[in-house]
Design a protein around this motif. Structure first.
Motif, PDB file in Angstrom:
ATOM      1  N   ARG A 113       0.847  -1.174   0.000  1.00 32.08           N
ATOM      2  CA  ARG A 113       0.000   0.000   0.000  1.00 32.08           C
ATOM      3  C   ARG A 113       0.889   1.233   0.000  1.00 32.08           C
ATOM      4  NH1 ARG A 113      -0.546  -4.328   2.416  1.00 32.08           N
ATOM      5  NH2 ARG A 113       0.387  -3.461   4.270  1.00 32.08           N
ATOM      6  N   VAL A 114       0.528   2.214  -0.808  1.00 34.17           N
ATOM      7  CA  VAL A 114       1.281   3.460  -0.897  1.00 34.17           C
ATOM      8  C   VAL A 114       0.696   4.454   0.100  1.00 34.17           C
ATOM      9  CG1 VAL A 114       2.046   5.338  -2.393  1.00 34.17           C
ATOM     10  CG2 VAL A 114       1.745   3.028  -3.327  1.00 34.17           C
ATOM     11  N   GLU A 115       1.542   4.938   0.997  1.00 33.66           N
ATOM     12  CA  GLU A 115       1.112   5.903   2.006  1.00 33.66           C
ATOM     13  C   GLU A 115       1.303   7.310   1.431  1.00 33.66           C
ATOM     14  OE1 GLU A 115       2.640   7.346   6.386  1.00 33.66           O
ATOM     15  OE2 GLU A 115       2.645   5.178   5.980  1.00 33.66           O
ATOM     16  N   ALA A 116       0.187   7.905   1.013  1.00 36.61           N
ATOM     17  CA  ALA A 116       0.209   9.237   0.414  1.00 36.61           C
ATOM     18  C   ALA A 116      -0.298  10.244   1.438  1.00 36.61           C
ATOM     19  CB  ALA A 116      -0.652   9.274  -0.837  1.00 36.61           C
ATOM     20  N   GLU A 117       0.353  11.416   1.488  1.00 29.98           N
ATOM     21  CA  GLU A 117      -0.011  12.395   2.509  1.00 29.98           C
ATOM     22  C   GLU A 117      -0.021  13.799   1.916  1.00 29.98           C
ATOM     23  OE1 GLU A 117       1.319  13.603   7.069  1.00 29.98           O
ATOM     24  OE2 GLU A 117       1.874  11.654   6.215  1.00 29.98           O
ATOM     25  N   SER A 118      -0.908  14.611   2.434  1.00 31.17           N
ATOM     26  CA  SER A 118      -0.986  16.027   2.089  1.00 31.17           C
ATOM     27  C   SER A 118      -1.371  16.776   3.355  1.00 31.17           C
ATOM     28  CB  SER A 118      -2.027  16.262   0.988  1.00 31.17           C
ATOM     29  OG  SER A 118      -3.337  16.074   1.501  1.00 31.17           O
ATOM     30  N   VAL A 119      -1.511  18.089   3.251  1.00 34.35           N
ATOM     31  CA  VAL A 119      -1.955  18.871   4.408  1.00 34.35           C
ATOM     32  C   VAL A 119      -3.379  18.486   4.804  1.00 34.35           C
ATOM     33  CG1 VAL A 119      -0.432  20.826   3.949  1.00 34.35           C
ATOM     34  CG2 VAL A 119      -2.698  20.758   2.888  1.00 34.35           C
ATOM     35  N   ARG A 120      -4.098  17.790   3.906  1.00 31.38           N
ATOM     36  CA  ARG A 120      -5.470  17.372   4.182  1.00 31.38           C
ATOM     37  C   ARG A 120      -5.546  16.068   4.948  1.00 31.38           C
ATOM     38  NH1 ARG A 120      -7.393  15.643  -0.078  1.00 31.38           N
ATOM     39  NH2 ARG A 120      -5.544  15.747  -1.409  1.00 31.38           N
ATOM     40  N   GLY A 121      -4.454  15.310   4.996  1.00 30.75           N
ATOM     41  CA  GLY A 121      -4.474  14.046   5.700  1.00 30.75           C
ATOM     42  C   GLY A 121      -3.710  12.964   4.962  1.00 30.75           C
ATOM     43  N   THR A 122      -3.866  11.713   5.443  1.00 33.34           N
ATOM     44  CA  THR A 122      -3.137  10.559   4.913  1.00 33.34           C
ATOM     45  C   THR A 122      -4.117   9.534   4.366  1.00 33.34           C
ATOM     46  OG1 THR A 122      -1.396  10.864   6.579  1.00 33.34           O
ATOM     47  CG2 THR A 122      -1.494   8.726   5.489  1.00 33.34           C
ATOM     48  N   ARG A 123      -3.722   8.889   3.282  1.00 33.87           N
ATOM     49  CA  ARG A 123      -4.520   7.776   2.766  1.00 33.87           C
ATOM     50  C   ARG A 123      -3.595   6.676   2.270  1.00 33.87           C
ATOM     51  NH1 ARG A 123      -6.394   8.455  -3.226  1.00 33.87           N
ATOM     52  NH2 ARG A 123      -4.859   9.917  -4.077  1.00 33.87           N
ATOM     53  N   LEU A 124      -4.087   5.445   2.340  1.00 33.50           N
ATOM     54  CA  LEU A 124      -3.351   4.276   1.863  1.00 33.50           C
ATOM     55  C   LEU A 124      -3.968   3.830   0.544  1.00 33.50           C
ATOM     56  CD1 LEU A 124      -2.821   2.165   5.118  1.00 33.50           C
ATOM     57  CD2 LEU A 124      -1.177   3.651   3.951  1.00 33.50           C
ATOM     58  N   ILE A 125      -3.144   3.741  -0.496  1.00 37.19           N
ATOM     59  CA  ILE A 125      -3.608   3.365  -1.824  1.00 37.19           C
ATOM     60  C   ILE A 125      -3.052   1.979  -2.157  1.00 37.19           C
ATOM     61  CG2 ILE A 125      -3.713   4.029  -4.252  1.00 37.19           C
ATOM     62  CD1 ILE A 125      -2.810   6.850  -3.367  1.00 37.19           C
ATOM     63  N   PRO A 126      -3.894   0.960  -2.341  1.00 35.43           N
ATOM     64  CA  PRO A 126      -3.373  -0.345  -2.775  1.00 35.43           C
ATOM     65  C   PRO A 126      -2.550  -0.186  -4.040  1.00 35.43           C
ATOM     66  CG  PRO A 126      -5.691  -0.503  -2.188  1.00 35.43           C
ATOM     67  CD  PRO A 126      -5.360   0.959  -2.197  1.00 35.43           C
ATOM     68  N   VAL A 127      -1.399  -0.854  -4.097  1.00 33.80           N
ATOM     69  CA  VAL A 127      -0.480  -0.604  -5.206  1.00 33.80           C
ATOM     70  C   VAL A 127      -1.113  -0.952  -6.552  1.00 33.80           C
ATOM     71  CG1 VAL A 127       0.664  -2.867  -5.141  1.00 33.80           C
ATOM     72  CG2 VAL A 127       1.925  -0.842  -5.924  1.00 33.80           C
ATOM     73  N   GLU A 128      -2.035  -1.923  -6.586  1.00 31.54           N
ATOM     74  CA  GLU A 128      -2.663  -2.259  -7.861  1.00 31.54           C
ATOM     75  C   GLU A 128      -3.608  -1.161  -8.339  1.00 31.54           C
ATOM     76  OE1 GLU A 128      -4.462  -5.380  -4.983  1.00 31.54           O
ATOM     77  OE2 GLU A 128      -2.690  -4.098  -5.052  1.00 31.54           O
ATOM     78  N   GLU A 129      -3.977  -0.229  -7.446  1.00 33.19           N
ATOM     79  CA  GLU A 129      -4.816   0.908  -7.834  1.00 33.19           C
ATOM     80  C   GLU A 129      -3.990   2.176  -8.027  1.00 33.19           C
ATOM     81  OE1 GLU A 129      -7.851   1.373  -4.889  1.00 33.19           O
ATOM     82  OE2 GLU A 129      -8.452  -0.743  -4.965  1.00 33.19           O
ATOM     83  N   PHE A 130      -2.704   2.101  -7.765  1.00 31.83           N
ATOM     84  CA  PHE A 130      -1.864   3.302  -7.793  1.00 31.83           C
ATOM     85  C   PHE A 130      -1.512   3.723  -9.216  1.00 31.83           C
ATOM     86  CE2 PHE A 130       2.261   5.484  -7.544  1.00 31.83           C
ATOM     87  CZ  PHE A 130       1.936   6.499  -6.651  1.00 31.83           C
ATOM     88  N   PHE A 131      -1.289   2.749 -10.099  1.00 30.65           N
ATOM     89  CA  PHE A 131      -0.881   3.054 -11.474  1.00 30.65           C
ATOM     90  C   PHE A 131      -2.128   3.290 -12.322  1.00 30.65           C
ATOM     91  CE2 PHE A 131       2.118  -0.038  -9.636  1.00 30.65           C
ATOM     92  CZ  PHE A 131       3.242   0.771  -9.569  1.00 30.65           C
ATOM     93  N   THR A 132      -2.241   4.479 -12.894  1.00 33.09           N
ATOM     94  CA  THR A 132      -3.441   4.840 -13.651  1.00 33.09           C
ATOM     95  C   THR A 132      -3.200   4.961 -15.152  1.00 33.09           C
ATOM     96  OG1 THR A 132      -3.038   7.196 -13.270  1.00 33.09           O
ATOM     97  CG2 THR A 132      -4.416   6.044 -11.661  1.00 33.09           C
ATOM     98  N   GLY A 133      -1.960   4.880 -15.593  1.00 39.57           N
ATOM     99  CA  GLY A 133      -1.621   4.985 -17.002  1.00 39.57           C
ATOM    100  C   GLY A 133      -0.120   5.020 -17.157  1.00 39.57           C
ATOM    101  N   VAL A 134       0.347   5.157 -18.386  1.00 41.48           N
ATOM    102  CA  VAL A 134       1.787   5.207 -18.625  1.00 41.48           C
ATOM    103  C   VAL A 134       2.369   6.433 -17.929  1.00 41.48           C
ATOM    104  CG1 VAL A 134       3.587   5.368 -20.372  1.00 41.48           C
ATOM    105  CG2 VAL A 134       1.532   4.027 -20.833  1.00 41.48           C
ATOM    106  N   LYS A 135       3.205   6.190 -16.937  1.00 43.04           N
ATOM    107  CA  LYS A 135       3.851   7.239 -16.141  1.00 43.04           C
ATOM    108  C   LYS A 135       2.831   8.164 -15.473  1.00 43.04           C
ATOM    109  CE  LYS A 135       8.297   7.149 -18.494  1.00 43.04           C
ATOM    110  NZ  LYS A 135       9.404   7.929 -19.071  1.00 43.04           N
ATOM    111  N   ARG A 136       1.685   7.591 -15.104  1.00 43.11           N
ATOM    112  CA  ARG A 136       0.671   8.335 -14.359  1.00 43.11           C
ATOM    113  C   ARG A 136       0.284   7.540 -13.121  1.00 43.11           C
ATOM    114  NH1 ARG A 136      -2.022   8.650 -19.325  1.00 43.11           N
ATOM    115  NH2 ARG A 136      -3.845   7.607 -18.412  1.00 43.11           N
ATOM    116  N   ASN A 137       0.016   8.248 -12.028  1.00 41.86           N
ATOM    117  CA  ASN A 137      -0.348   7.577 -10.789  1.00 41.86           C
ATOM    118  C   ASN A 137      -1.544   8.257 -10.137  1.00 41.86           C
ATOM    119  OD1 ASN A 137       0.587   9.768  -9.032  1.00 41.86           O
ATOM    120  ND2 ASN A 137       2.664   9.115  -9.589  1.00 41.86           N
TER     121      ASN A 137
END
Length: 295
Positions: free
Chosen positions: A127-151
């Protein structure tokens, strides 16, 4: 180009929120190549090298929390036990100099279909731990890649860590290229046995627009192993099952023809790697069972 150099993670998140187009840089093994060849000219570079938390990890019984900037060399040397598949993949990344600087977080951010760690992460369950000033979320790695060199990162998010299930069984990684390292993969395959859940997971790289799991092949193999009672008996996987698994894995691909290889070759190679990695991993599982019974 403006150079932003935050001194803390909080400052980095604030800078990313204020400048959503800022490109993060830590190892720089991808970003600097693109800048040097004038393929990218960002308005802002966000230097994360002063944030020590990104270079640390925590290894527990259930998972490893891997800081986004932990270099491949440290994974190879110190995390081979809990993350064997990722350690194998790390060996094939670039040169020693690149492995000393490059990181899993950086490769995820680049989101290249040919990224070496991606198949291992998919197979292990990450799971990818992504964070911003709005908070933290865990993204399953199979959902992280959205296209060629896009996430799947939002413009104000940064990768802080990657959470990877601690290995409870053998894992394997295989890569096809003109040599073992310092080469972009023609295609790659990762496989992990998960005896606790009695499942097998896979990961395929450089054989589709995004890294992906061979889910149909996984479902077939999981059912075949359960039906034959192989998790308990430790008997070899029948050749017919291994062949069908390999064919289904190859069928999961959606490759292209390019300078590194043809689509037909990639499908064939993925099938070969699927069969071989299954054989290597299952042999290791059987050996561990025999050692336990003899103890």
């Amino acid at each position: 180009m403006e150079f932003l150099r935050p001194g803390s993670w909080e400052e980095a998140l604030a800078a990313k929120a204020e400048h959503p187009t800022a490109v993060p840089i830590a190892g720089g093994t991808d970003v600097m190549v693109e800048i040097n060849f004038d393929h990218r000219r960002p308005e802002y570079l966000l230097d994360l090298n002063r944030i020590g938390d990104l270079y640390e990890w925590e290894a527990g019984d259930e998972e490893v929390r891997l800081g986004a900037a932990v270099p491949y060399t440290r994974i190879m040397e110190q995390l081979r036990g809990p993350l064997p598949g990722l350690a194998l993949a790390s060996h094939t990344v670039g040169s020693p100099q690149i492995r000393n600087r490059g990181s899993v977080g950086g490769n995820l951010g680049a989101a290249s279909p040919a990224g070496d760690p991606h198949p291992a992460l998919l197979a292990a369950g990450a799971r990818v731990e992504a964070e911003s000033v709005r908070g933290t979320r865990l993204i399953p790695v199979e959902e992280f890649f959205t296209g060629v060199k896009r996430n799947a990162l939002e413009p104000d998010e940064l990768i802080r860590a990657v959470r990877i299930d601690t290995a409870d069984g053998p894992q394997q990684f295989s890569k096809v290229g003109t040599r073992n390292a310092m080469v972009i993969a023609v295609c790659a395959f990762g496989l992990a046995l998960h005896p606790r859940t009695r499942t097998v997971r896979t990961g395929i790289g450089s054989a589709a627009p995004t890294p992906l799991r061979a889910r149909v092949a996984e479902d077939f193999l999981n059912a075949a192993l359960a039906e034959a009672g192989l998790w308990d008996s430790g008997r070899p996987v029948p050749p017919s099952v291994a062949r069908e698994f390999a064919e289904l894995a190859a069928g999961s691909c959606n490759p292209i023809d390019d300078v590194r290889g043809t689509a037909r070759y990639r499908r064939h190679a993925v099938g070969v790697m699927a069969r071989r990695t299954l054989g290597w991993a299952w042999d290791a599982y059987r050996d561990s069972g025999r050692n336990t019974r003899c103890a």
